[in-house]
Design an enzyme around this catalytic site. Sequence first.
Site, PDB file in Angstrom:
ATOM      1  N   SER A  60       0.831  -1.295   0.063  1.00 32.33           N
ATOM      2  CA  SER A  60      -0.095   0.071  -0.066  1.00 32.33           C
ATOM      3  C   SER A  60       0.997   1.105  -0.114  1.00 32.33           C
ATOM      4  CB  SER A  60      -1.064   0.087   1.408  1.00 32.33           C
ATOM      5  OG  SER A  60      -1.754  -0.937   1.089  1.00 32.33           O
ATOM      6  N   GLN A  61       0.260   2.310  -0.523  1.00 35.30           N
ATOM      7  CA  GLN A  61       0.930   3.583  -0.582  1.00 35.30           C
ATOM      8  C   GLN A  61       1.182   3.951   1.119  1.00 35.30           C
ATOM      9  OE1 GLN A  61      -2.038   6.456  -1.818  1.00 35.30           O
ATOM     10  NE2 GLN A  61      -0.574   8.350  -1.511  1.00 35.30           N
TER      11      GLN A  61
END
Length: 211
Positions: A60-61
């Site tokens: 994930s970011q």
Amino acid sequence: MTSERTRERLMRQLRDEGIRDERVLQVMARVPRHIFVDEALASRAYENTALPIGRAQTISQPYIVARMTEALLEGGTLDKVLEVGTGSGYQTAVLAPLVRRIYTVERIAALLEQARQRFRLLKLRNIHPKHSDGGVGLPEFSPYDGIIVTAAPEGIPRALVDQLRPGGRMIIPVGQGNAQALVKVTRTEKGYDTEMLEPVKFVPLLGGTEL
């Protein structure tokens, strides 16, 4: 690539995007994100973006990891947390210094084994990984103070809500495709309350297990 200046730039971006919990920011500044991605992508590890980790999954970011962690911790200190979707292990490693115990489940055995190796490398001893269908959680260790879900079901899974203690909270992306929202679910005596946090885009939450 992994210089202090590069990490400081990412921390400034997270602050600019609204992350306020200094505990979360300090942990994310310390966790070496480059070891959670393929070597070919290591030069991009401290960009504020999601990256592929294989098997149609992503890391994930950093902003989303920070946002979900911050939202989970808003209710105070957490003793026992369930993570659904270990993936690369990055979100798990960020949570590990902030809670007492983490039970994390991953449906793809190869990804889980890579994550285990990273946890050992970082000497994270309060993580309990399991190869299992995350959609059903880990009821044998419930109730949990918090649950964090890193893939999106179409709706809120009641099986996971039932594994929260009363007052416990779950941070989960809900919806399909481009119509997903990050939701905070709080367990109540009679059911649960929900609060929409912001639009997100996650891989879908799938059932079953794979090698």
